[in-house]
Design an enzyme around this catalytic site. Structure first.
Site, mmCIF file in Angstrom:
data_model
loop_
_atom_site.group_PDB
_atom_site.id
_atom_site.type_symbol
_atom_site.label_atom_id
_atom_site.label_comp_id
_atom_site.label_asym_id
_atom_site.label_seq_id
_atom_site.Cartn_x
_atom_site.Cartn_y
_atom_site.Cartn_z
ATOM 1 N N CYS A 177 34.304 37.719 38.997
ATOM 2 C CA CYS A 177 35.308 37.508 37.955
ATOM 3 C C CYS A 177 36.211 38.739 37.828
ATOM 4 C CB CYS A 177 34.639 37.214 36.612
ATOM 5 S SG CYS A 177 33.304 36.015 36.722
ATOM 6 N N CYS A 230 35.176 29.194 40.881
ATOM 7 C CA CYS A 230 34.929 28.592 39.573
ATOM 8 C C CYS A 230 36.156 27.899 39.013
ATOM 9 C CB CYS A 230 34.468 29.669 38.593
ATOM 10 S SG CYS A 230 35.707 30.948 38.377
HETATM 11 S S1 FES Z 1 33.143 32.417 36.127
HETATM 12 FE FE1 FES Z 1 35.205 32.063 36.595
HETATM 13 S S2 FES Z 1 36.126 33.918 36.076
HETATM 14 FE FE2 FES Z 1 34.078 34.246 35.595
#
Ligand code: FES
Ligand SMILES: Cc1ncc(COP(=O)(O)O)c(C=O)c1O
Lengths: 389, 123
Positions: B102, B33
């Site tokens: 995460c 992400c």
């Molecule tokens: S979506 Fe990137 S840290 Fe949670």
């Protein structure tokens, strides 16, 4: 509560609900039957069709009711299968809603070549780029009328002209446009256009596909003879009646409504950009839906902004609600050339009829401490403006 | 989508900030992400006496940073190395499935901070 997510969905108008209610109770007939109860349902269906047609300058027999905007998009794209004689090539854009993009993926699996047109930094599709991408095999072109994330309004009339000149069919996803900006299918020159009731204060789960007279649309949902064999399934009369009433209301005083909303939009954009150093507007400054604000905040991630705003009773969104379960940054912002950080920090606030000027003031005020707090927590931000990484 | 414990840690994160001249720092990025987390530790006699984090990330990442730093505060570095993202998730009462990764950021940043301390220390 301040609701700033009208691009996701809108609240049903009480007048719309009033017209729908009898079709859940005493007027429950099946519109395909010949006795009085069925005829009553048929009447509701016909009246709604006339209203939808009038709202977009079509004739009633050019309207097919569907189960959603998504279904209308799928039906439109799947028409390419019936146009195979022309060729197995379709063109769409990189910033379409997933309803179109995933339907295009489906065509790819069936041997079609799919071209995704790029967009410029404002999210605009260029007619020249379309012209260059067209081939003799191009059967269908589908470009959205207005983008759901950044609100950019595409030059549909010009794009349709380019497609038609090469003998290709043209569809536009006008789900975000109808009820927000004027939509005239004749002026646009399109063969097909999708719309969805819940984006203009109608019910969820009902949409429509406009199909130009003379254009042979292929059925997508197969079964009974409803909608002149173009969309099977017992009609959702209450929903369709709601769509009809909602589109009549939304297009009836469109100019006044959109002027009011546009003034709030500009106040919100100016307010945020001025107050928060480094924040940038995503999308086009003027070729933009009257209710759309999409701003990137440096150093922070939009999900964190959203949760904090929610604590303050403000409902906004990051990119599109449909992708909030995924980790991918917005495909729309990435196509517009945004950096990863800009895409991650984008906040979408979409305004509508029930918003008032005070909402704008309160939202800008609420964002202040929220942004400060998240910035202080960000490894990308160092006091004094020095950035790491 | 997030439970009350996660939201509470998100809203009132423990140990957010920096340490001047920390004993060790770990910074990791999430390839999936693009998010980033940094954890700094202050170590005395092999015990973590202070810990701070900075996170550019989602709600789950911030809550995980907060919980993970709470869990290691006062622990010896060997004890801290035993802490896994699974324990962080459990302490938070669970995370939505796409957000489990995460919490891995917190484990990795912490382990890197300890490694950094060890390297500096042995040098
Ligand atoms: S979506 Fe990137 S840290 Fe949670
Ligand atoms: C541009 C666009 N197309 C299609 C859709 C799908 O419409 P529906 O929610 O009715 O399926 C949406 C909204 O969700 C949209 O914004």
């Amino acid at each position: 509560m301040i609701y700033l997510d009208h691009a996701a969905t809108t609240a049903l108008k009480p007048e719309v609900l009033d017209e729908m209610l009898p079709y859940f109770t005493e007027r429950y007939g099946n519109a395909s039957t010949i006795y009085s109860l069925g005829r009553e349902a048929r009447k509701g269906l016909d009246a709604a069709r006339a209203r939808v047609a009038a709202a977009i300058n079509a004739s009633p027999d050019e309207i097919i009711f569907t189960g959603s905007g998504t279904e209308a998009d799928n039906q439109a794209l799947n028409c390419a299968l019936a146009l195979e004689k022309k060729g197995k090539h379709i063109i769409t854009s990189a910033i379409e809603h997933h309803a179109v993009l995933h339907a295009a993926e489906g065509l790819k699996k069936r041997g079609f070549k799919v071209t995704l047109l790029p967009v410029d930094e404002y999210g605009l599709v260029s007619p020249d780029a379309l012209e260059k991408a067209m081939t003799d095999e191009t059967a269908l072109v589908s470009i959205m009328m207005a983008n759901n994330e950044v609100g950019t309004i595409e030059p549909i009339a010009e794009l349709a002209k380019v497609a038609k000149a090469r003998g290709a069919a043209f569809h536009t996803d006008a789900v975000q446009a109808v009820g927000s900006i004027p939509v005239d299918v004749k002026a646009l020159g399109v063969d097909m256009l999708s719309l969805s009731a819940h984006k203009f204060y109608g019910p969820k789960g009902v949409g429509a596909l406009y199909v130009r007279k003379g254009f042979r649309v292929a059925p997508f949902v197969l079964g009974g003879a409803q909608e002149k064999n173009k969309r099977a399934g017992t009609e959702n009369i209450a929903g369709i009646v709601g769509l009809g009433k909602a589109i009549e209301l939304a297009t009836g005083d469109l100019e006044a409504r959109s002027q009011r909303i546009l003034a709030m939009r500009d106040a919100l954009i100016e307010g945020v950009i001025t107050k928060f150093t480094g924040s940038t507007l995503n999308g086009h400054r003027t070729k933009r839906l009257p209710g759309n604000v999409n701003i990137s905040f440096p150093y922070v991630e939009s999900e964190s902004l959203l949760i904090h705003l929610d604590f303050e009773g403000i409902m906004a969104s990051s990119g599109s609600a449909c992708t909030s379960g995924s980790l991918e940054p917005s495909h729309v912002l990435m196509a517009m050339g945004a950096t990863h950080e800009q895409a991650q920090g984008s906040l979408r606030m979409t305004l509508g009829d029930e918003n008032v000027d005070g909402d704008i003031v309160k939202t800008i005020e609420a964002l202040g401490p929220i942004y400060e707090k998240l910035k202080a927590m960000s490894p990308l931000y160092q006091k004094g403006g020095k950035t790491l990484v | 989508m997030y439970n009350d414990t996660v939201l509470e840690h998100f809203r009132n994160p423990r140990n957010a900030g920096d340490i001047d001249n920390p004993s060790g720092v770990g910074e990791v990025g999430n390839a999936a992400c693009g998010d980033i987390m940094r954890i700094a530790i202050e170590v005395e006699d092999d015990r973590i006496v202070d810990v701070k984090f900075k996170t550019f990330g989602c709600g789950a990442a911030i809550a995980s940073s907060s919980m993970a730093t709470e869990m290691v505060k006062g622990k010896t570095i060997d004890e801290a190395l035993q802490i896994t993202n699974k324990q962080v998730v459990e302490a938070l009462g669970g995370l939505p499935k796409p957000k489990i990764h995460c919490s891995v950021l917190a484990e990795e940043a912490l382990h890197l901070a300890i490694k950094d301390y060890k390297e500096k220390h042995s040098a």
